[in-house]
Design an enzyme around this catalytic site. Structure first.
Site, PDB file in Angstrom:
ATOM      1  N   GLN A  97       0.814  -1.187  -0.002  1.00 53.82           N
ATOM      2  CA  GLN A  97      -0.026  -0.271   0.111  1.00 53.82           C
ATOM      3  C   GLN A  97       0.808   1.523  -0.173  1.00 53.82           C
ATOM      4  OE1 GLN A  97      -1.100   1.406   4.818  1.00 53.82           O
ATOM      5  NE2 GLN A  97      -2.005  -0.936   3.972  1.00 53.82           N
ATOM      6  N   HIS A  99       0.062   6.037   0.384  1.00 50.57           N
ATOM      7  CA  HIS A  99      -0.931   6.855   0.859  1.00 50.57           C
ATOM      8  C   HIS A  99      -0.840   8.387   0.531  1.00 50.57           C
ATOM      9  CE1 HIS A  99      -1.297   3.948   4.307  1.00 50.57           C
ATOM     10  NE2 HIS A  99      -0.477   4.556   4.505  1.00 50.57           N
ATOM     11  N   HIS A 247       5.207   0.339   0.809  1.00 53.72           N
ATOM     12  CA  HIS A 247       5.572  -0.837   2.151  1.00 53.72           C
ATOM     13  C   HIS A 247       4.457  -1.541   2.190  1.00 53.72           C
ATOM     14  CE1 HIS A 247       2.551   2.644   3.491  1.00 53.72           C
ATOM     15  NE2 HIS A 247       2.053   2.012   4.944  1.00 53.72           N
ATOM     16  N   ARG A 266      -4.209   0.237  -1.891  1.00 53.99           N
ATOM     17  CA  ARG A 266      -3.443  -0.877  -2.089  1.00 53.99           C
ATOM     18  C   ARG A 266      -3.802  -1.313  -2.988  1.00 53.99           C
ATOM     19  NH1 ARG A 266      -7.359  -0.533   1.039  1.00 53.99           N
ATOM     20  NH2 ARG A 266      -6.780  -0.499   3.477  1.00 53.99           N
TER      21      ARG A 266
END
Length: 385
Positions: A97, A99, A247, A266
């Site tokens: 995933q 962000h 990560h 994801r």
């Protein structure tokens, strides 16, 4: 300060022992306990006691925003707690995933609301940088390693189908995006065979391939993992995950602090929603030479892990017979988690005694924190000056 009662998330990858043992409850727990949330995120707000009942921290902040958040935090972040403190306990690997940054989160949230009326990738308009500090030995994947290193590992698998990926990696960092795209867009009918061939080959990362393939035998994210730094953290070491950092946590327990968001893009290693195109759009295809962040001492008994954002800061305070009292000044609201031993925390307004795994919260209007007793505590606050 006053007691803060967090909520436990029962995600399937969670440990049945780590959080229970931290809090002194029977082990194993009845089900997986993946995360203990200690904050005011609407997805699982912690509670405080008011009039003999538990009240969500979100309600308390809304009723008295100036006292609880302080004017600097109100001006910078609005009427919300800008950080979330967690205990994360992984028994099995988490998803691959990343962000979004703040601009991407705002634009993505607005676009999804206008286009489909519901949110899949962007559930709020905020960014989600994260810092995780290991409580015990912990393993994770964090950031891209040198493409030449990844190419050697993939070539060592002896899987002919990976030739286009190796060609992309031969271009150095400029080829990372294409290498990741090729793997994540691998034809669905061929994925299980690709992962099986890589697992059978073994090699220097054979245990990692086996670990991931056991749970996700037809997921090309198993091979994307070989492009990332494999990090083994000792207690007290940390990893910093800014926007766009690819990560995945593999196993272990840590204290995690982040901007208060739940935006997760994801790419694999999960049964949850995957959006490869959007993930590729937000990823930063940069080599991360040193993913591990060591603690930095800022006073006797106090360490921190500096991060380049002002949504949060994290300190660890240690008190013992030699140093029975430590004072720490932090800006704005603060959340304190006792990670070991038994401590008393005072902010000039009230004091609370905490055992291991228990937490407290205090408002910006209070004074400096004084910690006494014998144990270790993590203190989350804003990172404002």
């Amino acid at each position: 300060m006053e007691p803060l009662y967090g909520q436990i998330k029962d995600y399937a990858w969670g440990s049945r022992s780590a959080i229970a043992a931290l809090q002194g409850r029977p082990v194993p727990s009845d089900g997986p306990e993946a995360e203990l949330w200690l904050g005011a995120h609407p997805g699982a707000p912690a509670t405080v006691e008011r009039g003999g009942a538990r009240v969500a921290l979100t309600e308390v902040l809304a009723a008295e925003p100036a006292d609880w958040l302080g004017q600097p935090a109100l001006d910078r972040f609005g009427a919300r707690l800008p950080f979330l403190l967690k205990v994360l306990a992984a028994e099995a690997p988490l998803s691959l995933q990343a962000h979004p940054d703040a601009e991407q989160a705002r634009a993505g949230y607005a676009a999804e609301r206008a286009r489909v009326g519901r949110h899949r990738n962007y559930v709020d308009p905020f960014h989600k940088p994260e810092l995780l500090v290991a409580l015990g030995p912990m393993e994770a994947l964090c950031g891209f390693r040198a493409p030449a290193t990844s190419a050697r590992v993939l070539a060592g698998l002896g899987v002919p189908q990976l030739r286009p990926v190796l060609d992309a990696l031969a271009a150095g960092p400029a080829g990372l995006a294409e290498a990741v795209r090729l793997l994540l867009d691998w034809p669905a009918a061929e994925r299980a065979g690709l992962v099986a061939a890589a697992r059978a080959a073994g090699g220097p990362d054979g245990d990692l391939v086996a670990l991931l393939a056991e749970a996700y035998p037809a997921d090309p994210g198993v091979l994307v993992a070989l492009l990332l730094n494999r990090v083994r953290l000792a207690p007290g070491e940390a990893i910093w995950m800014p926007a766009g950092n690819l990560h995945a946590y593999l196993r272990g327990t840590g204290v995690e602090v982040m901007a208060a968001s739940d935006n997760v893009l994801r790419g694999g290693l999960t049964p949850k929603h995957v959006d490869v195109a959007e993930l590729l759009r937000v990823l930063r295809f940069e080599v991360l030479d040193q993913p591990v962040v060591a603690p930095r001492a800022v006073a006797d008994g106090v360490v921190t892990w500096p991060v380049p954002v002002d949504d949060f800061a994290l300190h660890r305070v240690t008190v013992d017979e030699r140093r029975p009292e430590v004072t720490l000044t932090v800006p704005g609201p603060r959340v304190v988690l006792c990670a070991s031993g038994r401590i008393t925390v005072s902010d000039g307004l009230a004091a609370v005694t905490l055992g291991s795994g228990r937490a407290a919260v205090g408002p910006a209007a209070a004074g400096a924190l004084t910690v006494t007793g014998a144990g270790a505590a993590y203190v989350a606050s804003t990172g404002l000056d």
